[in-house]
Design a protein around this motif. Structure first.
Motif, PDB file in Angstrom:
ATOM      1  N   ASP A   1     -49.669 -36.770  18.044  1.00  0.00           N
ATOM      2  CA  ASP A   1     -50.802 -36.408  18.892  1.00  0.00           C
ATOM      3  C   ASP A   1     -50.479 -36.779  20.333  1.00  0.00           C
ATOM      4  OD1 ASP A   1     -52.329 -35.602  16.680  1.00  0.00           O
ATOM      5  OD2 ASP A   1     -53.118 -37.632  16.382  1.00  0.00           O
ATOM      6  N   THR A  10     -51.681 -41.814  15.567  1.00  0.00           N
ATOM      7  CA  THR A  10     -53.046 -42.235  15.288  1.00  0.00           C
ATOM      8  C   THR A  10     -53.172 -42.622  13.821  1.00  0.00           C
ATOM      9  OG1 THR A  10     -53.878 -40.704  16.951  1.00  0.00           O
ATOM     10  CG2 THR A  10     -55.457 -41.539  15.365  1.00  0.00           C
ATOM     11  N   LEU A  11     -53.707 -43.796  13.593  1.00  0.00           N
ATOM     12  CA  LEU A  11     -54.024 -44.251  12.239  1.00  0.00           C
ATOM     13  C   LEU A  11     -55.536 -44.331  12.139  1.00  0.00           C
ATOM     14  CD1 LEU A  11     -51.474 -47.184  11.951  1.00  0.00           C
ATOM     15  CD2 LEU A  11     -51.202 -44.850  11.127  1.00  0.00           C
ATOM     16  N   THR A  12     -56.101 -43.721  11.133  1.00  0.00           N
ATOM     17  CA  THR A  12     -57.543 -43.770  10.939  1.00  0.00           C
ATOM     18  C   THR A  12     -57.840 -44.369   9.573  1.00  0.00           C
ATOM     19  OG1 THR A  12     -57.589 -41.540  10.017  1.00  0.00           O
ATOM     20  CG2 THR A  12     -57.921 -41.741  12.395  1.00  0.00           C
ATOM     21  N   ALA A  13     -59.051 -44.868   9.441  1.00  0.00           N
ATOM     22  CA  ALA A  13     -59.442 -45.472   8.169  1.00  0.00           C
ATOM     23  C   ALA A  13     -60.927 -45.287   7.956  1.00  0.00           C
ATOM     24  CB  ALA A  13     -59.087 -46.958   8.160  1.00  0.00           C
ATOM     25  N   ASN A  14     -61.314 -45.241   6.715  1.00  0.00           N
ATOM     26  CA  ASN A  14     -62.716 -45.194   6.342  1.00  0.00           C
ATOM     27  C   ASN A  14     -63.123 -46.622   5.978  1.00  0.00           C
ATOM     28  OD1 ASN A  14     -65.236 -44.785   5.335  1.00  0.00           O
ATOM     29  ND2 ASN A  14     -64.637 -43.286   3.787  1.00  0.00           N
ATOM     30  N   ARG A  46     -58.576 -48.311  19.386  1.00  0.00           N
ATOM     31  CA  ARG A  46     -59.646 -47.514  19.985  1.00  0.00           C
ATOM     32  C   ARG A  46     -60.768 -47.350  18.980  1.00  0.00           C
ATOM     33  NH1 ARG A  46     -57.921 -42.114  22.375  1.00  0.00           N
ATOM     34  NH2 ARG A  46     -57.787 -41.673  20.176  1.00  0.00           N
ATOM     35  N   GLY A  47     -61.774 -46.616  19.352  1.00  0.00           N
ATOM     36  CA  GLY A  47     -62.882 -46.370  18.446  1.00  0.00           C
ATOM     37  C   GLY A  47     -64.050 -47.290  18.754  1.00  0.00           C
TER      38      GLY A  47
END
Length: 167
Positions: A1, A10-14, A46-47
């Motif tokens: 990205d 980017t690493l995302t998690a729930n 971030r977030g």
């Protein structure tokens, strides 16, 4: 990205079922366990975590400043550092009570609990001012400090309990 014209991964998690504070701690721990990033690589979280940390820091500073301002106002009002310190001596017990209630209800330290803590500090200081004012009046009337404290507590116990239970 790409973000701001820089390449990024980017690493995302729930995080369903967990609070953001504990997830933030786990992420920080994982990043530190990963070691130093290679030269030219930066790690940025971030977030929702940075705004949460900023909000909690602001509330911590606000609580500390509120206590300082209350102390200065009490010192000016009573014209005594000692009497102001007596009023503020209720704060450790109040903050311990807040911590115990958060633990008993299994509630996290969040914006709402910080606001409740600030409100609790305000009510406890108001109750302490009532008690100290009446005790000081009795002491100026000729009673010993101990007798004045007991007499002031007798007269103000009901209003203090009513305020506390209403809170």
């Amino acid at each position: 990205d790409r973000y701001n014209q820089q390449r990024m991964v980017t690493l995302t998690a729930n995080i369903q079922g967990k609070d953001l504070g504990s997830v933030s701690t786990e992420i920080s721990s994982a990043i530190s366990r990963a070691g130093e990033p290679p030269r030219g690589v930066t790690v940025a979280v971030r977030g929702q975590i940075p705004p949460m940390n900023q909000t909690l820091l602001g509330l911590q500073i606000g609580l500390a400043l509120a206590i300082l301002v209350i102390y200065l106002l009490l010192t000016a009002n009573f014209q005594s550092f000692r009497v102001a310190a007596v009023v503020l001596s209720t704060l450790p017990a109040v903050l311990a009570g807040v911590a115990v209630m958060l633990w008993l209800t299994q509630t996290t330290l969040n914006v709402q609990s910080y606001m409740g803590s600030i409100m609790t500090v305000g009510v406890s200081v108001a109750n302490a001012i009532l008690l100290v004012t009446f005790a000081e009046k009795e002491r100026m009337g000729g009673l010993s400090a101990t007798q004045a404290a007991v007499e002031g507590a007798k007269r103000r116990l009901r209003p203090i309990l009513m305020t506390t239970f209403a809170m």
